[in-house]
Write a protein that holds these residues in place. Structure first.
Motif, PDB file in Angstrom:
ATOM      1  N   PRO A  65      41.628  63.155  73.815  1.00 47.93           N
ATOM      2  CA  PRO A  65      40.444  62.483  74.372  1.00 47.93           C
ATOM      3  C   PRO A  65      40.460  60.989  74.048  1.00 47.93           C
ATOM      4  O   PRO A  65      40.707  60.608  72.902  1.00 47.93           O
ATOM      5  CB  PRO A  65      39.268  63.179  73.673  1.00 47.93           C
ATOM      6  N   PRO A  66      40.233  60.124  75.007  1.00 46.57           N
ATOM      7  CA  PRO A  66      40.259  58.674  74.749  1.00 46.57           C
ATOM      8  C   PRO A  66      39.223  58.232  73.720  1.00 46.57           C
ATOM      9  O   PRO A  66      39.453  57.246  73.019  1.00 46.57           O
ATOM     10  CB  PRO A  66      39.962  58.066  76.130  1.00 46.57           C
ATOM     11  N   THR A  72      47.114  53.616  74.195  1.00 42.79           N
ATOM     12  CA  THR A  72      47.494  52.224  74.440  1.00 42.79           C
ATOM     13  C   THR A  72      47.574  51.421  73.146  1.00 42.79           C
ATOM     14  O   THR A  72      48.301  50.423  73.086  1.00 42.79           O
ATOM     15  CB  THR A  72      46.475  51.548  75.373  1.00 42.79           C
ATOM     16  N   GLN A  73      46.852  51.859  72.116  1.00 43.64           N
ATOM     17  CA  GLN A  73      46.851  51.137  70.843  1.00 43.64           C
ATOM     18  C   GLN A  73      48.221  51.128  70.177  1.00 43.64           C
ATOM     19  O   GLN A  73      48.472  50.316  69.289  1.00 43.64           O
ATOM     20  CB  GLN A  73      45.818  51.742  69.888  1.00 43.64           C
ATOM     21  N   PHE A  74      49.095  52.030  70.593  1.00 47.11           N
ATOM     22  CA  PHE A  74      50.430  52.087  69.993  1.00 47.11           C
ATOM     23  C   PHE A  74      51.395  51.099  70.647  1.00 47.11           C
ATOM     24  O   PHE A  74      52.547  50.995  70.214  1.00 47.11           O
ATOM     25  CB  PHE A  74      50.991  53.513  70.076  1.00 47.11           C
ATOM     26  N   GLY A  75      50.938  50.373  71.667  1.00 47.43           N
ATOM     27  CA  GLY A  75      51.798  49.392  72.314  1.00 47.43           C
ATOM     28  C   GLY A  75      52.346  48.336  71.363  1.00 47.43           C
ATOM     29  O   GLY A  75      53.567  48.096  71.323  1.00 47.43           O
ATOM     30  N   PRO A  76      51.497  47.665  70.561  1.00 47.18           N
ATOM     31  CA  PRO A  76      52.027  46.655  69.629  1.00 47.18           C
ATOM     32  C   PRO A  76      52.998  47.227  68.606  1.00 47.18           C
ATOM     33  O   PRO A  76      53.992  46.582  68.255  1.00 47.18           O
ATOM     34  CB  PRO A  76      50.753  46.108  68.960  1.00 47.18           C
ATOM     35  N   ALA A  77      52.731  48.430  68.105  1.00 49.80           N
ATOM     36  CA  ALA A  77      53.636  49.036  67.122  1.00 49.80           C
ATOM     37  C   ALA A  77      54.998  49.316  67.748  1.00 49.80           C
ATOM     38  O   ALA A  77      56.049  49.075  67.128  1.00 49.80           O
ATOM     39  CB  ALA A  77      53.028  50.323  66.571  1.00 49.80           C
ATOM     40  N   ILE A 164      44.074  55.096  62.472  1.00 44.85           N
ATOM     41  CA  ILE A 164      45.465  55.172  62.929  1.00 44.85           C
ATOM     42  C   ILE A 164      45.686  54.233  64.115  1.00 44.85           C
ATOM     43  O   ILE A 164      46.667  53.483  64.169  1.00 44.85           O
ATOM     44  CB  ILE A 164      45.825  56.619  63.309  1.00 44.85           C
ATOM     45  N   GLY A 165      44.775  54.286  65.069  1.00 46.33           N
ATOM     46  CA  GLY A 165      44.905  53.421  66.236  1.00 46.33           C
ATOM     47  C   GLY A 165      44.811  51.952  65.887  1.00 46.33           C
ATOM     48  O   GLY A 165      45.573  51.120  66.405  1.00 46.33           O
ATOM     49  N   ALA A 166      43.872  51.605  64.985  1.00 45.75           N
ATOM     50  CA  ALA A 166      43.715  50.204  64.582  1.00 45.75           C
ATOM     51  C   ALA A 166      44.965  49.703  63.864  1.00 45.75           C
ATOM     52  O   ALA A 166      45.419  48.573  64.109  1.00 45.75           O
ATOM     53  CB  ALA A 166      42.492  50.059  63.674  1.00 45.75           C
ATOM     54  N   CYS A 167      45.546  50.524  62.992  1.00 44.72           N
ATOM     55  CA  CYS A 167      46.764  50.109  62.283  1.00 44.72           C
ATOM     56  C   CYS A 167      47.944  49.979  63.244  1.00 44.72           C
ATOM     57  O   CYS A 167      48.812  49.110  63.059  1.00 44.72           O
ATOM     58  CB  CYS A 167      47.094  51.111  61.175  1.00 44.72           C
ATOM     59  N   ALA A 168      47.981  50.828  64.273  1.00 37.61           N
ATOM     60  CA  ALA A 168      49.047  50.718  65.271  1.00 37.61           C
ATOM     61  C   ALA A 168      48.965  49.387  65.999  1.00 37.61           C
ATOM     62  O   ALA A 168      49.996  48.806  66.378  1.00 37.61           O
ATOM     63  CB  ALA A 168      48.960  51.871  66.269  1.00 37.61           C
ATOM     64  N   VAL A 249      34.908  47.604  62.713  1.00 35.61           N
ATOM     65  CA  VAL A 249      34.330  46.984  63.914  1.00 35.61           C
ATOM     66  C   VAL A 249      34.225  48.014  65.036  1.00 35.61           C
ATOM     67  O   VAL A 249      33.187  48.129  65.714  1.00 35.61           O
ATOM     68  CB  VAL A 249      35.169  45.773  64.357  1.00 35.61           C
ATOM     69  N   ASN A 250      35.293  48.786  65.247  1.00 37.86           N
ATOM     70  CA  ASN A 250      35.273  49.791  66.309  1.00 37.86           C
ATOM     71  C   ASN A 250      34.204  50.849  66.058  1.00 37.86           C
ATOM     72  O   ASN A 250      33.531  51.305  67.001  1.00 37.86           O
ATOM     73  CB  ASN A 250      36.643  50.457  66.421  1.00 37.86           C
TER      74      ASN A 250
END
Length: 304
Positions: A65-66, A72-77, A164-168, A249-250
């Motif tokens: 679930p989004p 998409t948060q894993f793009g930078p990682a 997890i998403g924020a760290c990614a 923040v999120n």
């Protein structure tokens, strides 16, 4: 006598030239070549955008679930991983301090974020959320609070997934790109550039209209300045500090305000709240830059 004085003068000039040459050599070793800096930045950004789009396209097939975790948060990682394959000899310097490090002496201790600054960094999201909520009260007369029971998933799962998403994201923005840009720019300029890229990377947010996009970009740039100034010269645990800030923040946006909605006014208020929260950090950095260190102050008026 004059010959002796002239000889001493020539020796002093030679020493000055040698010292300048050594300083130039040292600075050249510390700085990334311009072509290398540009190439690494360009490749990272291109891959961060591309992999985020691919991950977003795959999200429906995964069944995740989004509201729990956005792939998409894993793009930078993933972009950092690709850059590491292309420039394996430089990735270690860029990611220095991403994880906790053992103390090796006074110099290492100074490279850690002091406990007071650490607390201030992690309390800043609460300030942003409070200012956003106050703005919502002024505009609409009500506070849009969402109860954790309103979600179909346990709170612990939501918090863990958000972290997890924020760290990614942050391993790319604050742990890789920020140190890379700091080889060419000052801390504020580098932070503004990272924040701009971070904001533009959120492509869907920019399609909600000019005012919404302006509020969103104001938020990402000013939050990036806060993180950039707070983590300046920090060489330990950067990922968890930046990821913790991002997560808080999120969570504030998720439970206390409605900035995740497509409404323009809440996002503009959110951007203003982030800008207000960044002002103390900028003022503190200016005071620190204008204040000489203890050794300089103690020896400024000393004997020559």
């Amino acid at each position: 006598m004059q010959d002796h004085m002239q000889q001493n003068h020539e020796q002093d000039k030679d020493k000055d030239r040698d010292r300048d040459r050594d300083e130039d050599r040292e600075q050249g070793q510390r700085r990334v070549p311009r072509s290398g800096w540009a190439a690494q930045t360009g490749v990272f950004l291109a891959l961060a955008f591309l992999t985020a789009g691919l991950c977003g396209a795959l999200q429906p097939a995964t069944g995740i679930p989004p509201e729990v975790l956005q792939l998409t948060q894993f793009g930078p990682a993933l972009a950092v991983a690709a850059v590491a394959l292309l420039w394996p000899g430089r990735i270690r310097d860029r990611l220095a301090g991403t994880l906790p490090a053992r103390s090796k002496g006074p110099a290492d201790h100074e490279a850690r974020l002091p406990s007071g600054n650490r607390a201030a960094l992690l309390l800043t999201p609460a300030l942003i959320t409070a200012l956003s909520a106050g703005g919502a009260l002024l505009i609409s007369g009500s506070l849009p609070v969402t109860s954790p029971q309103a979600f179909a998933h346990p709170l612990t799962l939501l918090v863990t997934a958000q972290l997890i998403g924020a760290c990614a994201e942050e391993i790319g923005w604050r742990c890789y790109l920020q140190p890379l840009l700091r080889t060419r720019f000052g801390p504020v300029t580098a932070s503004v550039l990272v924040g701009t890229a971070w904001g533009l990377w959120h492509v869907p947010a920019l399609t909600q209209g000019p005012a919404y996009a302006a509020g969103f970009l104001t938020a990402t740039i000013t939050m990036s300045v806060i993180l950039g100034l707070a983590l300046e010269r920090v060489r330990s645990n950067r990922l968890l500090l930046a990821g913790g800030f991002h997560t808080l923040v999120n969570l504030g946006m998720l439970f206390v305000t409605d900035e995740t909605s497509p409404a323009t006014a809440p996002m503009v208020v959110f951007g203003g709240a982030c800008l207000a929260a960044a002002i103390p950090w900028i003022a503190s950095a200016r005071r620190a830059a204008a204040t000489p260190d203890k050794i300089t102050a103690a020896t400024a008026d000393g004997p020559r």
